[in-house]
Motif scaffolding. Structure first.
Motif, mmCIF file in Angstrom:
data_model
loop_
_atom_site.group_PDB
_atom_site.id
_atom_site.type_symbol
_atom_site.label_atom_id
_atom_site.label_comp_id
_atom_site.label_asym_id
_atom_site.label_seq_id
_atom_site.Cartn_x
_atom_site.Cartn_y
_atom_site.Cartn_z
ATOM 1 N N TYR A 160 0.842 -1.203 0.000
ATOM 2 C CA TYR A 160 0.000 0.000 0.000
ATOM 3 C C TYR A 160 0.875 1.250 0.000
ATOM 4 C CZ TYR A 160 -3.514 3.429 1.261
ATOM 5 O OH TYR A 160 -4.337 4.534 1.254
ATOM 6 N N ALA A 161 1.876 1.281 0.857
ATOM 7 C CA ALA A 161 2.764 2.444 0.940
ATOM 8 C C ALA A 161 3.474 2.690 -0.387
ATOM 9 C CB ALA A 161 3.778 2.250 2.062
ATOM 10 N N ARG A 162 3.829 1.629 -1.065
ATOM 11 C CA ARG A 162 4.588 1.718 -2.311
ATOM 12 C C ARG A 162 3.716 2.120 -3.505
ATOM 13 N NH1 ARG A 162 6.065 -3.265 -2.213
ATOM 14 N NH2 ARG A 162 4.963 -4.021 -4.015
ATOM 15 N N THR A 163 2.457 1.660 -3.545
ATOM 16 C CA THR A 163 1.672 1.833 -4.768
ATOM 17 C C THR A 163 0.331 2.548 -4.602
ATOM 18 O OG1 THR A 163 0.677 -0.357 -4.510
ATOM 19 C CG2 THR A 163 2.653 -0.210 -5.879
ATOM 20 N N CYS A 164 -0.152 2.698 -3.393
ATOM 21 C CA CYS A 164 -1.499 3.243 -3.189
ATOM 22 C C CYS A 164 -1.520 4.582 -2.459
ATOM 23 C CB CYS A 164 -2.363 2.258 -2.393
ATOM 24 S SG CYS A 164 -2.369 0.569 -3.026
ATOM 25 N N ALA A 165 -0.604 4.755 -1.521
ATOM 26 C CA ALA A 165 -0.643 5.913 -0.627
ATOM 27 C C ALA A 165 -0.507 7.251 -1.351
ATOM 28 C CB ALA A 165 0.434 5.793 0.447
ATOM 29 N N ALA A 166 0.209 7.287 -2.455
ATOM 30 C CA ALA A 166 0.388 8.561 -3.168
ATOM 31 C C ALA A 166 -0.948 9.147 -3.617
ATOM 32 C CB ALA A 166 1.304 8.364 -4.373
ATOM 33 N N CYS A 167 -1.896 8.298 -3.972
ATOM 34 C CA CYS A 167 -3.204 8.771 -4.423
ATOM 35 C C CYS A 167 -4.272 8.702 -3.335
ATOM 36 C CB CYS A 167 -3.670 7.959 -5.624
ATOM 37 S SG CYS A 167 -2.637 8.182 -7.089
ATOM 38 N N HIS A 168 -4.250 7.630 -2.540
ATOM 39 C CA HIS A 168 -5.299 7.427 -1.534
ATOM 40 C C HIS A 168 -4.917 7.953 -0.160
ATOM 41 C CE1 HIS A 168 -8.040 5.081 -4.025
ATOM 42 N NE2 HIS A 168 -6.994 4.451 -4.506
ATOM 43 N N GLY A 169 -3.690 8.433 -0.008
ATOM 44 C CA GLY A 169 -3.230 8.951 1.276
ATOM 45 C C GLY A 169 -2.688 7.849 2.164
ATOM 46 N N ALA A 170 -1.733 8.199 2.986
ATOM 47 C CA ALA A 170 -1.108 7.218 3.882
ATOM 48 C C ALA A 170 -2.118 6.598 4.831
ATOM 49 C CB ALA A 170 0.023 7.872 4.669
ATOM 50 N N ASP A 171 -3.146 7.365 5.188
ATOM 51 C CA ASP A 171 -4.158 6.873 6.116
ATOM 52 C C ASP A 171 -5.424 6.395 5.411
ATOM 53 O OD1 ASP A 171 -5.180 9.277 5.248
ATOM 54 O OD2 ASP A 171 -5.411 10.125 7.256
ATOM 55 N N GLY A 172 -5.412 6.372 4.079
ATOM 56 C CA GLY A 172 -6.557 5.906 3.307
ATOM 57 C C GLY A 172 -7.693 6.903 3.206
ATOM 58 N N ALA A 173 -7.475 8.133 3.664
ATOM 59 C CA ALA A 173 -8.534 9.141 3.684
ATOM 60 C C ALA A 173 -8.656 9.910 2.372
ATOM 61 C CB ALA A 173 -8.298 10.116 4.837
ATOM 62 N N GLY A 174 -7.878 9.542 1.363
ATOM 63 C CA GLY A 174 -7.896 10.276 0.103
ATOM 64 C C GLY A 174 -6.947 11.455 0.174
ATOM 65 N N VAL A 175 -6.747 12.106 -0.943
ATOM 66 C CA VAL A 175 -5.830 13.241 -1.027
ATOM 67 C C VAL A 175 -6.636 14.474 -1.412
ATOM 68 C CG1 VAL A 175 -3.815 14.169 -2.214
ATOM 69 C CG2 VAL A 175 -3.906 11.747 -1.650
ATOM 70 N N ARG A 176 -6.500 15.528 -0.635
ATOM 71 C CA ARG A 176 -7.228 16.770 -0.927
ATOM 72 C C ARG A 176 -6.762 17.373 -2.240
ATOM 73 N NH1 ARG A 176 -7.949 20.187 4.638
ATOM 74 N NH2 ARG A 176 -9.272 18.651 5.644
ATOM 75 N N GLY A 177 -7.712 18.029 -2.910
ATOM 76 C CA GLY A 177 -7.373 18.714 -4.149
ATOM 77 C C GLY A 177 -7.164 17.766 -5.313
ATOM 78 N N GLY A 178 -7.835 16.665 -5.304
ATOM 79 C CA GLY A 178 -7.682 15.683 -6.376
ATOM 80 C C GLY A 178 -7.252 14.361 -5.799
ATOM 81 N N GLY A 179 -6.635 13.578 -6.591
ATOM 82 C CA GLY A 179 -6.238 12.262 -6.107
ATOM 83 C C GLY A 179 -7.420 11.323 -6.083
ATOM 84 N N ALA A 180 -7.249 10.266 -5.356
ATOM 85 C CA ALA A 180 -8.244 9.208 -5.327
ATOM 86 C C ALA A 180 -9.163 9.320 -4.112
ATOM 87 C CB ALA A 180 -7.524 7.863 -5.321
ATOM 88 N N PRO A 181 -10.292 8.644 -4.152
ATOM 89 C CA PRO A 181 -11.248 8.722 -3.047
ATOM 90 C C PRO A 181 -10.741 7.997 -1.801
ATOM 91 C CG PRO A 181 -11.977 7.086 -4.626
ATOM 92 C CD PRO A 181 -10.773 7.771 -5.228
ATOM 93 N N PRO A 182 -11.365 8.290 -0.668
ATOM 94 C CA PRO A 182 -10.991 7.600 0.564
ATOM 95 C C PRO A 182 -11.339 6.115 0.504
ATOM 96 C CG PRO A 182 -12.796 9.159 0.951
ATOM 97 C CD PRO A 182 -12.404 9.287 -0.473
ATOM 98 N N LEU A 183 -10.574 5.331 1.223
ATOM 99 C CA LEU A 183 -10.782 3.888 1.285
ATOM 100 C C LEU A 183 -11.266 3.428 2.654
ATOM 101 C CD1 LEU A 183 -7.475 2.765 -0.464
ATOM 102 C CD2 LEU A 183 -9.717 3.100 -1.504
ATOM 103 N N THR A 184 -11.345 4.347 3.586
ATOM 104 C CA THR A 184 -11.571 3.989 4.981
ATOM 105 C C THR A 184 -12.907 3.308 5.245
ATOM 106 O OG1 THR A 184 -12.267 6.262 5.354
ATOM 107 C CG2 THR A 184 -9.998 5.718 5.907
ATOM 108 N N ALA A 185 -13.901 3.478 4.391
ATOM 109 C CA ALA A 185 -15.203 2.851 4.616
ATOM 110 C C ALA A 185 -15.359 1.514 3.899
ATOM 111 C CB ALA A 185 -16.317 3.792 4.187
ATOM 112 N N LEU A 186 -14.374 1.124 3.117
ATOM 113 C CA LEU A 186 -14.487 -0.123 2.349
ATOM 114 C C LEU A 186 -14.322 -1.341 3.251
ATOM 115 C CD1 LEU A 186 -12.466 0.826 -0.841
ATOM 116 C CD2 LEU A 186 -14.939 0.876 -0.508
#
Length: 82
Positions: free
Chosen positions: A13-39
């Motif tokens: 996750y840290a290597r391939t997902c965090a850049a878009c979804h955020g280190a905490d899975g909350a998404g990235v403000r100002g674009g990026g990918a949606p939060p994952l925390t509710a999945l």
């Protein structure tokens, strides 16, 4: 998920997902990918990570099937810190 699966998922996750979804899975403000925390469906997460959907690219070329499974378990476990 086992501790080993969570560790593998955290690393992948840290290597391939965090850049878009955020280190905490909350998404990235100002674009990026949606939060994952509710999945909570690891099969859905694994399928989307593997095949991609919409703006989400397929990760099958970057992650092994074991890593994809581990990421799905890591996300559904609430992205626990080490």
């Amino acid at each position: 998920a086992t501790p080993a699966e969570l560790a593998l998922g955290r690393s992948a996750y840290a290597r391939t997902c965090a850049a878009c979804h955020g280190a905490d899975g909350a998404g990235v403000r100002g674009g990026g990918a949606p939060p994952l925390t509710a999945l909570r469906d690891p099969a859905l997460i694994a399928r989307v990570a593997s095949q991609g959907v919409g703006e989400m690219p397929a990760m099958a070329a970057l992650l092994t099937p074991q890593e994809i499974d581990a990421v799905a378990k890591f996300v559904t476990a609430g992205l626990p810190r080490g």
